[in-house]
Scaffold this motif. Structure first.
Motif, mmCIF file in Angstrom:
data_model
loop_
_atom_site.group_PDB
_atom_site.id
_atom_site.type_symbol
_atom_site.label_atom_id
_atom_site.label_comp_id
_atom_site.label_asym_id
_atom_site.label_seq_id
_atom_site.Cartn_x
_atom_site.Cartn_y
_atom_site.Cartn_z
ATOM 1 N N ILE A 109 -3.348 0.301 -3.667
ATOM 2 C CA ILE A 109 -3.060 -1.063 -3.227
ATOM 3 C C ILE A 109 -2.479 -1.804 -4.420
ATOM 4 C CG2 ILE A 109 -3.971 -3.171 -2.198
ATOM 5 C CD1 ILE A 109 -6.254 -1.554 -1.060
ATOM 6 N N LEU A 147 -1.537 -0.794 7.079
ATOM 7 C CA LEU A 147 -2.379 -1.983 7.037
ATOM 8 C C LEU A 147 -2.592 -2.538 8.435
ATOM 9 C CD1 LEU A 147 -0.724 -3.802 4.006
ATOM 10 C CD2 LEU A 147 -3.138 -3.164 4.108
ATOM 11 N N THR A 166 0.850 -1.188 0.000
ATOM 12 C CA THR A 166 0.000 0.000 0.000
ATOM 13 C C THR A 166 0.888 1.241 0.000
ATOM 14 O OG1 THR A 166 -0.145 -0.058 2.419
ATOM 15 C CG2 THR A 166 -1.919 -1.107 1.188
ATOM 16 N N THR A 220 -9.311 -4.113 2.454
ATOM 17 C CA THR A 220 -8.191 -4.231 1.529
ATOM 18 C C THR A 220 -8.582 -4.958 0.257
ATOM 19 O OG1 THR A 220 -6.735 -4.349 3.459
ATOM 20 C CG2 THR A 220 -5.789 -4.938 1.340
#
Length: 570
Positions: free
Chosen positions: A455, A484, A445, A504
């Motif tokens: 991402i 994250l 990321t 995500t």
């Protein structure tokens, strides 16, 4: 030989595999959570081939057609439209054509061609969908597509060859398009957020104690405190540095066990490291060094601490071991900006134009390899590492040039953002994440002042960066900090006065947000700001810090002179 009974576990597993193969990762995860946490542990799982559900349904359709093609005496009879399971052929063609575009079948052939499963993390490719040819629809058992009958394929024109896949990264202009439908409205985390006034200076670092969601450190240039949180009483602050002697805090780090907190301070260009326990009692005081201490990095085992000490020309890596005598440091020309461990005995550090591999052995740290980039003047601001089982992966990022570089695998991508990169994070999924993927997924990321978070799926074999989501914070809302969650399920980004949390895998719209309001918003802008080169040149942007707790259920966000504790357990 009697056939085994068909149970709900058999059916659920086939559906779960089908969802995985079709790229519907979130739906597969939801089924997994409601039914079985580890479907691959079922005894029959290793014997199920790819596309088993589709193959089984196709065989059933053939049997259904055969059953209606003979009468009770066993004589052949004509099949009418009403005999087909899905109705007339025209209806079947329509369904087949639509389902191809909607990824009912995964984009892979079955005979001899490697299955390119997208697993849990689903790349979003901006390519024109290609309908499979009849030959591609035939599997090893002779099953054919539900959408096209075999007797109709002879009159069809051959398809044009598929265009080769572009080697340039997927275009990422505009917001991400999720595989599943994103929530129409993000959840508001304000009711589950506590605000702490921690100091009269900006909070530049927040750091949770490992494995303890009740203890968090807040630090700034002139202070450092341990905060003990409780659901039944007011938070308790333990002050460790109060700037009484004009010492400034330059680095803070918990050891992996949460038993030791190292704090680096400097005064008159000399640095000192103090080590405390969770109750604020001093455990050790290291000798003063005539350099500025810019980094503290415990080994994953917690047995050693690497201190990064710099002056204007040289950086030294000093290995601290409380049970060993002083050992000579490792000197590196120029500045070192970041360090990341890839194991107990190996780390990578990023500098001016280079990344260095460092090995720890026999109580010493030494540079074992230097990776030089094509641009010697590029400052590699951040570095993160992961292990793929066979080798280490080191990813470096340049804030100013918005470049990503993987020196360990000779990969580089420039101009990834239109503004400065403000943070990166790396996650290597375990091999058990998806039963279909080969090896691990490397998820990266990147956060930027251009108001986006990207991402990336990193394909080490093909040496390819694939941007699977481009997430937007909104017009002129820079991402100042981010990271994250420890399990890779979610990512968080903090702007000037707002927190965004995304799934995500799905991307798309944020699934939760928190916004500062009232007097806190005014206090945020008090005090000094740091200069960040944004999309339109230099702009004054405030410091923001963000950290997840070990379980990924709480966030600590530093803004202005305050710290927000965001509880996401509900």
């Amino acid at each position: 030989m009697a056939l085994p009974d068909l149970t709900s576990h058999h059916v659920n597993y086939l559906i779960w595999r089908y969802l995985q193969e079709s790229g519907l990762g979130e739906a597969a995860v939801m089924l997994q959570r409601a039914w079985n946490e580890d479907p691959q542990s079922l005894p029959f799982a290793p014997y199920i081939k790819a596309h088993a559900l589709v193959s089984l349904v196709q065989k059933g359709l053939h049997y259904h057609e055969l059953e209606h093609s003979i009468d009770k005496e066993g004589n052949a009879k004509a099949i009418t439209s009403a005999d087909y399971f899905f109705g007339p052929l025209e209806a079947q063609k329509t369904v087949g054509e639509k389902s191809t575009d909607q990824a009912v079948s995964p984009p892979a052939t079955i005979n001899g061609t490697e299955l390119k499963s997208r697993g849990i993390i689903v790349p979003v490719r901006h390519e024109t969908a290609k309908s499979p040819s009849p030959a591609e629809e035939v599997d090893g058992d002779g099953d054919v597509s539900m959408g096209i009958r075999a007797d109709e394929t002879q009159d069809q024109e051959p398809e044009a060859p598929e265009a080769p896949e572009a080697t340039h990264p997927t275009p990422t202009t505009g917001p991400s398009v999720g595989v599943q439908i994103s929530p129409a409205k993000a959840a508001d985390l304000s009711p589950d957020t506590a605000i702490l006034h921690v100091a009269n200076d900006h909070v530049t670092r927040t750091l949770w104690r490992p494995w303890d969601p009740t203890v968090v450190v807040a630090a700034g240039d002139s202070f450092c405190s341990i905060w003990k949180l409780s659901s039944s009483s007011a938070p308790v602050e333990i002050k460790l540095v109060e700037n009484e002697d004009d010492s400034l805090v330059s680095a803070v780090s918990w050891d992996p066990t949460g038993q030791k907190l190292a704090i680096a301070t400097y005064n008159d260009l000399s640095g000192t490291v103090s080590i405390y326990n969770v109750d604020g009692y001093a455990l050790d005081l290291l000798p003063e060094m005539p350099m500025i201490l810019t980094g503290l990095h415990w080994t994953p085992s917690g047995s050693h601490l690497v201190i990064v000490a710099s002056n204007s020309k040289t950086t030294e890596l000093v290995l601290y071991d409380p049970y060993s005598e002083f050992v000579p440091p490792q000197a590196i020309d120029g500045l070192i900006y970041d360090l990341s461990w890839s194991g107990n005995n190996q780390a990578y550090v990023s500098g001016d134009g280079s990344v260095y591999q460092c090995d720890v052995d026999s109580g010493m740290i030494r540079v074992s390899r230097e990776f030089q980039s094509d641009s010697p003047n590029t400052i590699w601001t951040y570095i993160r590492c992961a292990n793929t089982g066979n080798s280490s992966v080191a990813v470096a990022a340049s804030s100013e040039t918005a470049s990503l570089w993987i020196p360990t695998h000779d990969m580089r991508l420039d101009d990834t953002h239109h503004g400065d990169i403000t943070a990166i994070d790396l996650y290597a999924s375990p091999q058990s994440w998806s039963p279909l993927q080969k090896g691990q997924k490397i998820i990266l990321t990147s956060f930027s002042t251009d108001s986006t978070v990207k991402i990336w799926n990193i394909d080490l074999d093909e040496k390819h960066f694939d941007c699977i989501h481009c997430l937007s914070l909104g017009s002129s809302i820079p991402a100042l900090a981010g990271g994250l969650s420890p399990d890779g399920y979610a990512l968080a980004a903090s702007s000037k006065n707002k927190l965004f949390i995304w799934n995500t895998e799905r991307g798309g719209n944020a699934m939760a947000t928190w916004t500062m309001s009232g007097p806190e918003e005014v206090k945020t802008e008090e005090g000094p700001d740091r200069a960040v080169n944004g999309q339109n040149g230099s702009a004054d942007l405030p410091d923001r810090s963000l950290s997840w707790d070990t379980d990924g259920k709480k966030l600590a966000i530093g803004f202005g002179q305050q710290m927000a504790i965001v509880n996401m357990q509900r």
